[in-house]
Design a protein around this motif. Structure first.
Motif, PDB file in Angstrom:
ATOM      1  N   LYS A  12       9.304  -0.294   2.166  1.00  0.00           N
ATOM      2  CA  LYS A  12       8.393   0.678   2.791  1.00  0.00           C
ATOM      3  C   LYS A  12       8.248   1.938   1.946  1.00  0.00           C
ATOM      4  N   ASP A  59       2.439   2.432   1.144  1.00  0.00           N
ATOM      5  CA  ASP A  59       1.713   1.933   2.268  1.00  0.00           C
ATOM      6  C   ASP A  59       1.114   0.566   1.938  1.00  0.00           C
ATOM      7  N   TRP A  74      -2.095  -0.044  -0.358  1.00  0.00           N
ATOM      8  CA  TRP A  74      -2.078   0.642  -1.662  1.00  0.00           C
ATOM      9  C   TRP A  74      -3.180   0.165  -2.594  1.00  0.00           C
ATOM     10  N   ASP A 130       4.740   6.323  -3.027  1.00  0.00           N
ATOM     11  CA  ASP A 130       4.638   7.509  -2.173  1.00  0.00           C
ATOM     12  C   ASP A 130       5.966   8.204  -1.901  1.00  0.00           C
TER      13      ASP A 130
END
Lengths: 280, 347
Positions: free
Chosen positions: B113, B116, B119, B263
Motif C-alpha cells: 500500500k 495508490d 497509479w 507516495d
C-alpha cells in the motif's frame, strides 16, 4: 635409514601423488587467482587504476572496511564471552548453546539475510515500529552489519572453545585461590593462554566479513555508492560489462586475503620461540 | 611455558577496546555524514536500464540545479524487476520505481500500500515514457539462419533466455513467442503451448536476470540466439563489438516499462516535488532523445520521427490485446503450477 626405507612407497607413486597434489593446487587455487589478475590488468595498468578510482568503487571499499570494523570487534567480544562460558563453566543447555553458535555455518547465507528481512522489513515483525521511529535497518548499513555479524559469528568461538577446553580450568582456579578476581583471572590467565587461537579466529572472521556475498546481498538493496560492499560491487561491475573494473575490485579483495595471510605468517614468525614453547 | 603474560594481555585488551571504540565512533559518525549530504532521490529500477538512467540522471540533475538551485543526487538500485519490487515492499525506500512491467508496481500497491492502485493513470502513455520490444541477437553471419520465431524451435538451435519466474524480460520473451504462435495458428491456445514448449526445449540454461543471459550469450559464448530487449541487444552490440547481429522478427510484443512515484516514501521524505518533476522530465524532448540514443523506443511523436532510422519496423501487439493484461497473464502463465511450470516440468 633402514626403517625409513621400509615404509617408503615406490618412487613412481610418490611422484605421481606429488604431481597430482600440485596440479590440483595449481588448477583450483593458483589458476583462478592468476585469471583474476590477468583480467584486471587486461587493458594495462592505467585502466586498472582508472577502474579503481571511481566514486562508487571507493564507497564500496569504505563500506566493506566499516562493516568489518564493526562486525569483527563485536564478534571478538561475543566469541570470547561464549567460549569462556562454555569451556570454563558447567550449566544446563550448554550443548544447545554450542549448536546455536554453529548455526550460521549450517544455514545458507541467503537464509541468514532473509531472516533479517522478515524481522526488520516493512512487512516484517518489527518493520512498522521501525518506520514509526524513522529507524532504518535493512537496505542500510545497520542491516549489512547485522547480517555480517550473524554469518561471521562462529569463527572466533569455534577457534577458542576446543582450545579453552583443552587447557582446563586449573590455572584459573589457582589464580582465584591466590585472590584474583574473576575478571583479573580472565585478563591475566585465560586471555594470554588463548591469544593465538583468538588471532586465527579474528583473521578468519575478518576475511569472511569482507568477503560475504549472499547474506549481504539480500539486505543491501544494492544502492550504488551507498549500500554496496565490495563483493556486491564486483557483481554490479561485471553486469555492466565493466570486466576490468569487476576484476580490479576482485583483485583488491584477493589482496586483502593475501595480506591477512601474510600478517598471520609474520606474527607466527616473530613469535616462533614462544609458539614452539607452548607446543603449537 | 604459559606464564602470566601480563603486558601482552593488557595490550591485547586495549587493542580490542580501541577497535570497538573506533567502530562505534564510525557507526555514530555515519548517519551524520549521510544527513549532511544534499537532497537525494532513490530510483529503484530493473536490470537493463543502468546506462539509460546514468545518462538521464546527469541531465535532470543539471536542469534541477538551474531551476531550483538545489544540488540533487540520484541514487540508483538495479536488479531483476520482481526482486526489486520485493525489496521496495520490504522497505527499500524508493522515491520512484522504474520497473520492467506494471505487474511489479501493482504488487507494491497491493502488498505494501505504498502507492495508490490507480497509479498507472497518473502519467501519459500508461505511465510508460519509453517502450521496447523483444528482438533476437545472433552470431555474426547468422550461421543458423534465424529469421523469425519459427526458426527458434528447429532442432539443433540453442536459445538463450532468462527464467520467466524471476526475470521481467524473460516474461516478455515468453509472451512474445506465445503471441506469435497464436497469430500463426488462428488463436489456437493448444498450438501456442506446443510451440512455446518446443522453444523452451531448446533452452540449455535459464539465468535469473536479463543481464545474466546477455553475459552468458555474449561473453561465455553459449547458444545460437539470445532473446533480448531491443535496447539490451543494441548495447551488447556496442559493448562486445562486431561478433553479433540483431534480427528483428516479423511480429513482437510491445513492452511498456512503467514508472511511478512511491507516495508514502516521498511524503515521508519530503521529496514529492522533485520526484514528480523527475518522472515528468522523462517525457520532455531532451529526455526522449537520450532515451532513443540508449535504444529504447521514444514516445514523443517528434522524437519518434527524428529517430525512426534507428529502429527496425516491426508489427507489435500489446499484452492487453492478446493476454488481457498483466494480472491475467501472470496468474495463467507464471504463477506456481501455471503454464510455464507445466511445460518445463514435461521436459
Amino acid at each position: 635409514m633402514m626403517s625409513g626405507k621400509a615404509i617408503r612407497e615406490p618412487a613412481l607413486v610418490r611422484w605421481a601423488l606429488t604431481v597430482a597434489a600440485l596440479a590440483f593446487l595449481a588448477l583450483f587455487l593458483v589458476a583462478p587467482l592468476v585469471a583474476v589478475l590477468a583480467e584486471a590488468f587486461a587493458k594495462g595498468w592505467a585502466a586498472y587504476v582508472r577502474a579503481l578510482s571511481g566514486d562508487d568503487t571507493w564507497s564500496s571499499i569504505r563500506l566493506t572496511l566499516i562493516v568489518a570494523a564493526i562486525a569483527v570487534p563485536l564478534n571478538i567480544v561475543f566469541g570470547l564471552a561464549a567460549s569462556w562460558a562454555i569451556a570454563k563453566f558447567d550449566f544446563s543447555g550448554k550443548s544447545l548453546l554450542v549448536s546455536l553458535i554453529e548455526l550460521p555455518f549450517s544455514v545458507s547465507p541467503v537464509i541468514s539475510g532473509l531472516v533479517y528481512v522478515l524481522l526488520f522489513g516493512l512487512q516484517g515483525l518489527l518493520g512498522p515500529w521501525l518506520v514509526e521511529h524513522d529507524l532504518k535497518v535493512i537496505f542500510a548499513v545497520p542491516g549489512i552489519v547485522l547480517a555480517t555479524i550473524f554469518v561471521t559469528f562462529p569463527f572466533v568461538a569455534r577457534e577458542l572453545i576446543p582450545l579453552m577446553e583443552e587447557q582446563g580450568r586449573e590455572e584459573e582456579e589457582a589464580a582465584l585461590t591466590l585472590g584474583a578476581s574473576g575478571f583479573t583471572a580472565f585478563r591475566l590467565v585465560t586471555l594470554p593462554n588463548v591469544r593465538w587461537g583468538l588471532l586465527y579466529g579474528v583473521l578468519l572472521c575478518n576475511a569472511r566479513a569482507m568477503g560475504e556475498f549472499g547474506a549481504v546481498s539480500v539486505v543491501s538493496g544494492h544502492i550504488r555508492g551507498l549500500t554496496n560492499t565490495m563483493p556486491l560491487h564486483v557483481e554490479i561491475l561485471y553486469n555492466e560489462y565493466d570486466f576490468v573494473g569487476a576484476f580490479a575490485v576482485a583483485s583488491l579483495l584477493a589482496v586483502l586475503a593475501l595480506v591477512t595471510l601474510a600478517v598471520k605468517s609474520a606474527l607466527e614468525w616473530w613469535h616462533r620461540d614462544e609458539l614452539a614453547a607452548i607446543g603449537h | 611455558m604459559t606464564g602470566f603474560h601480563e603486558d601482552e594481555a593488557r595490550r591485547l585488551l586495549l587493542a580490542a577496546l580501541f577497535a570497538v571504540m573506533l567502530a562505534l565512533g564510525l557507526a555514530v559518525l555515519m548517519p551524520g555524514a549521510q544527513a549532511a549530504e544534499s537532497r537525494t532521490l532513490l530510483n529503484v529500477s530493473y536490470d537493463p536500464t543502468r546506462e539509460l538512467y546514468q545518462a538521464l540522471n546527469e541531465s535532470f540533475v543539471r536542469q534541477w540545479k538551474a531551476k531550483s538551485g538545489e544540488d540533487l543526487k540520484i541514487n540508483q538500485s538495479h536488479g531483476g524487476s520482481g526482486k526489486q519490487a520485493r525489496s521496495v515492499i520490504d522497505g527499500l525506500e524508493a522515491d520512484v520505481v522504474t520497473l520492467a512491467l506494471a505487474y511489479d508496481i501493482d504488487a507494491i500497491a497491493d502488498k505494501a500500500k505504498l502507492l495508490d492502485a490507480g497509479w498507472q493513470k497518473r502519467l501519459s502513455y500508461n505511465s510508460a515514457p519509453y517502450t521496447s520490444t523483444i528482438v533476437f541477437l545472433v552470431r555474426k553471419g547468422n550461421p543458423k539462419q534465424i529469421k523469425d520465431w519459427g526458426d527458434l524451435v528447429k532442432p539443433g538451435v540453442s536459445v538463450i533466455t532468462p527464467n520467466p519466474k524471476t526475470s521481467g524480460g524473460a516474461r516478455w520473451n515468453y509472451l512474445a513467442a506465445w503471441g506469435y504462435a497464436l497469430d500463426r495458428n488462428n488463436g489456437d491456445a493448444g498450438k501456442a503451448q506446443e510451440f512455446v514448449t518446443a522453444l523452451f526445449k531448446n533452452v540449455p540454461v535459464l539465468d535469473s536476470g536479463a543481464r545474466g543471459s546477455t553475459v552468458t550469450f555474449a561473453q561465455r559464448g553459449l547458444g545460437d540466439v539470445l532473446l533480448a530487449w531491443e535496447n539490451e541487444a543494441h548495447l551488447a552490440l556496442k559493448e562486445f563489438g562486431s561478433g553479433f547481429e540483431i534480427v528483428t522478427p516479423s511480429l513482437s510484443i510491445l513492452a511498456e516499462p512503467p514508472v511511478a512515484v512511491v507516495d508514502k516514501v516521498v511524503d515521508k521524505r519530503g521529496t514529492r516535488a522533485v520526484a514528480q518533476a523527475y518522472l515528468e522530465f522523462l517525457y520532455t524532448p531532451e529526455a526522449q532523445e537520450i532515451i532513443a540514443r540508449n535504444f529504447y523506443r521514444p514516445r514523443d511523436p517528434e522524437v519518434v520521427k527524428k529517430t525512426a532510422g534507428a529502429f527496425a519496423p516491426v508489427k507489435l501487439f500489446t499484452i492487453d490485446d492478446v493476454f488481457g493484461g498483466w494480472k491475467k497473464a501472470q496468474t495463467e502463465h507464471f504463477s506456481d503450477g501455471g503454464v510455464f511450470d507445466r511445460i518445463t516440468a514435461k521436459k
